[in-house]
Write an enzyme that holds these catalytic residues in place. Structure first.
Site, PDB file in Angstrom:
ATOM      1  N   ASP A  13      41.395  49.143  35.935  1.00 50.77           N
ATOM      2  CA  ASP A  13      42.060  48.228  35.352  1.00 50.77           C
ATOM      3  C   ASP A  13      42.575  48.871  34.071  1.00 50.77           C
ATOM      4  O   ASP A  13      43.078  48.400  33.180  1.00 50.77           O
ATOM      5  CB  ASP A  13      41.865  46.888  34.948  1.00 50.77           C
ATOM      6  N   LYS A  16      45.881  52.971  35.444  1.00 50.01           N
ATOM      7  CA  LYS A  16      46.274  54.169  36.458  1.00 50.01           C
ATOM      8  C   LYS A  16      47.531  54.427  37.124  1.00 50.01           C
ATOM      9  O   LYS A  16      48.123  55.558  37.262  1.00 50.01           O
ATOM     10  CB  LYS A  16      45.111  54.519  37.378  1.00 50.01           C
ATOM     11  N   LYS A  18      50.461  52.962  36.379  1.00 51.86           N
ATOM     12  CA  LYS A  18      51.545  53.287  35.474  1.00 51.86           C
ATOM     13  C   LYS A  18      51.478  55.136  35.262  1.00 51.86           C
ATOM     14  O   LYS A  18      52.492  55.661  35.190  1.00 51.86           O
ATOM     15  CB  LYS A  18      51.417  52.560  34.213  1.00 51.86           C
ATOM     16  N   ALA A  39      41.822  47.997  45.384  1.00 52.45           N
ATOM     17  CA  ALA A  39      42.712  48.527  44.002  1.00 52.45           C
ATOM     18  C   ALA A  39      44.113  47.861  43.893  1.00 52.45           C
ATOM     19  O   ALA A  39      44.589  47.187  44.946  1.00 52.45           O
ATOM     20  CB  ALA A  39      43.098  49.983  44.363  1.00 52.45           C
ATOM     21  N   GLY A  40      44.278  47.465  42.886  1.00 47.99           N
ATOM     22  CA  GLY A  40      45.914  47.207  42.614  1.00 47.99           C
ATOM     23  C   GLY A  40      46.497  47.719  41.403  1.00 47.99           C
ATOM     24  O   GLY A  40      46.227  47.775  40.229  1.00 47.99           O
ATOM     25  N   HIS A  41      47.243  48.916  41.695  1.00 51.22           N
ATOM     26  CA  HIS A  41      47.822  49.763  40.602  1.00 51.22           C
ATOM     27  C   HIS A  41      49.560  49.049  40.551  1.00 51.22           C
ATOM     28  O   HIS A  41      50.250  49.379  41.305  1.00 51.22           O
ATOM     29  CB  HIS A  41      47.748  51.100  41.238  1.00 51.22           C
ATOM     30  N   THR A  42      49.801  48.681  39.513  1.00 45.38           N
ATOM     31  CA  THR A  42      50.867  47.917  39.443  1.00 45.38           C
ATOM     32  C   THR A  42      51.959  48.904  38.490  1.00 45.38           C
ATOM     33  O   THR A  42      51.642  49.662  37.535  1.00 45.38           O
ATOM     34  CB  THR A  42      50.947  46.739  38.395  1.00 45.38           C
ATOM     35  N   THR A 126      35.635  41.899  45.294  1.00 43.04           N
ATOM     36  CA  THR A 126      36.945  41.440  45.665  1.00 43.04           C
ATOM     37  C   THR A 126      37.112  40.895  47.002  1.00 43.04           C
ATOM     38  O   THR A 126      38.188  40.139  47.527  1.00 43.04           O
ATOM     39  CB  THR A 126      38.039  42.580  45.385  1.00 43.04           C
ATOM     40  N   GLN A 206      39.564  52.261  40.744  1.00 47.73           N
ATOM     41  CA  GLN A 206      38.343  51.783  40.286  1.00 47.73           C
ATOM     42  C   GLN A 206      38.381  52.641  38.821  1.00 47.73           C
ATOM     43  O   GLN A 206      39.265  53.403  38.532  1.00 47.73           O
ATOM     44  CB  GLN A 206      37.198  51.471  40.933  1.00 47.73           C
ATOM     45  N   GLY A 284      43.618  38.171  40.996  1.00 44.76           N
ATOM     46  CA  GLY A 284      43.994  37.460  39.956  1.00 44.76           C
ATOM     47  C   GLY A 284      42.945  36.696  39.003  1.00 44.76           C
ATOM     48  O   GLY A 284      43.389  35.835  38.247  1.00 44.76           O
ATOM     49  N   ARG A 287      40.029  38.849  33.512  1.00 43.20           N
ATOM     50  CA  ARG A 287      39.090  39.925  33.066  1.00 43.20           C
ATOM     51  C   ARG A 287      38.189  39.670  31.872  1.00 43.20           C
ATOM     52  O   ARG A 287      38.817  39.083  30.838  1.00 43.20           O
ATOM     53  CB  ARG A 287      39.933  41.211  32.786  1.00 43.20           C
ATOM     54  N   SER A 400      50.612  54.631  25.675  1.00 45.97           N
ATOM     55  CA  SER A 400      51.581  53.511  26.419  1.00 45.97           C
ATOM     56  C   SER A 400      51.676  52.421  25.507  1.00 45.97           C
ATOM     57  O   SER A 400      50.614  51.888  25.075  1.00 45.97           O
ATOM     58  CB  SER A 400      50.884  53.169  27.646  1.00 45.97           C
TER      59      SER A 400
END
Length: 412
Positions: A13, A16, A18, A39-42, A126, A206, A284, A287, A400
């Protein structure tokens, strides 16, 4: 011609997605090489937000996209992801290595069963079937892309071993429909790109501290998360190795159970969690929040051979009344400067150094910094970054200051 690697230096988290999106236009290909849909890369750019679970985060940049065979694919989730992406971009080039193992409904059921059996000692996965699917791969009983396309896979042993029933024929039919247009020999395609002086960017999922060998076992993920695995996963010779770009968040976060020496009080954690929107992109879940952990970052930087660092979410720390960084631990009454999962890290108490708090930044302040460069940032922020650089002996190249692609500044 080189193959660079983006890798997380914490517990995942770090941002990565971005970073990969920001850098992708410099490369001919972006490759996911580990993990799976856990993985959840936004990526947020041009008033568009998209969360990638399988597909590399360079998709909005138009670069070629590859999934290496060291990764796992869930055909059902991948199909949904592809359909969603097609609503945003007119076309994209995606190839999945035919050797890639697949996650089946049985793996997802088994993942839930294992967590239930562990009870209070569950690790907080997850529940996407990652661990069981990698286990099946090691047992040589998991279906691969090529097996589905050739209609040559027999689920009988699989079902008997795991004692899980599901409509395997329907699953195979749907999986074939999803995968048939994307199957390829990714190793050969990447070698061709490199042989023509092209550049490749590997995207890790991860973080280093979740690696099953070098992380805080057993509170880890199921695939290797360090930079060196990119070459094992993809089959690309190490001679093409370029630079390793480590990604770290300006503070620490962790999802699920496991040691976290710098975890802060919930009152302050809530402020940072809301400011940084620290909720899992895949699950969701809220963290856990902690101060920056220098010993852990030194460990991760060393393991990956990190050449430069991209720091994210610096803006979230602005306006916080105190700013601390862990510089060592107290373990069983002894001061320890190095992070090691082999130590009694669960009982470690962080030893902190206080730094000057960063003044509150508003949207106009951030826009001014982006326009005028790093020297326009508050001196306290620049000192914070310099302290990290000096502690890790590694250059921080980019910072960032927001979720959008453009809210990034080169550190000079």
């Amino acid at each position: 011609m080189r193959a660079d690697i983006v890798v997380g230096l914490q517990w995942g988290d770090e941002g990565k997605g971005k970073v990969v999106d920001y850098l992708a236009s410099l490369y001919n290909a972006v490759v996911r090489f580990n993990g799976g849909p856990n993985a959840g890369h936004t990526v947020i750019a041009n008033n568009t937000s998209f969360t990638f679970h399988h597909i590399p985060s360079g998709a909005l940049r138009g670069t070629k996209l590859f999934i290496a065979p060291g990764m796992l694919v869930n055909p059902e989730i991948l199909n949904e992801e592809i359909l969603s992406l097609k609503q945003l971009v007119s076309s994209f080039y995606l190839k999945i290595d035919s050797r890639t193992s697949l996650i089946t409904p049985a793996d997802v059921v088994l993942d839930k069963k294992i967590e239930e059996l562990k009870g209070a000692s569950s690790i907080g996965t997850t529940l996407r079937g990652i661990g069981p699917a990698y286990s099946s791969k090691a047992l040589r009983i998991s279906p691969r892309v090529v097996d589905v396309l050739n209609e040559s896979f027999d689920f009988s042993i699989y079902k008997k071993l795991y004692n899980v029933e599901f409509e395997s024929e329907l699953w195979l039919k749907n999986a074939k429909k999803t995968l048939k247009d994307y199957a390829s020999d990714v190793r050969e395609e990447l070698l061709e790109i490199l042989s023509k002086q092209g550049n490749v960017l590997f995207e890790s999922a991860q973080g280093t501290l979740l690696d099953p060998i070098y992380g805080t076992y057993p509170y880890v993920t199921s695939s290797n998360t360090t930079a060196s695995y990119a070459f094992v996963s993809s089959g690309i010779p190490y001679k093409y190795s370029g630079k390793v770009i480590g990604v770290l968040k300006a503070y620490s976060t962790r999802v699920g159970k496991g040691p976290m020496p710098t975890e802060m009080s919930e009152d302050l954690a809530m402020v940072i969690r809301e400011g940084g929107k620290e909720y899992g992109a895949t699950t969701g879940r809220a963290r856990r929040i902690g101060w920056l952990d220098i010993p852990a970052l030194k460990y991760a930087t060393e393991i990956n051979g990190t050449d430069e660092i991209f720091i994210t979410k610096l803006d979230v720390l602005s306006g916080i009344k105190e700013l601390k960084v862990a510089v060592s631990y107290n373990i069983d009454g002894k001061e320890v400067e190095n992070f090691s999962p082999l130590e009694n890290i669960e009982s470690a108490k962080a030893v902190y150094q206080n730094l000057d708090p960063i003044p509150k930044l508003y949207a106009s302040d951030i826009s001014y910094i982006i326009k005028n460069g790093w020297r326009a940032a508050p001196v306290q922020m620049r000192k914070y970054v310099s302290f990290i650089e000096e502690s890790l002996r590694t250059k921080i190249s980019y910072a960032s200051l927001g979720a959008e692609r453009g809210m990034t500044v080169k550190v000079e």
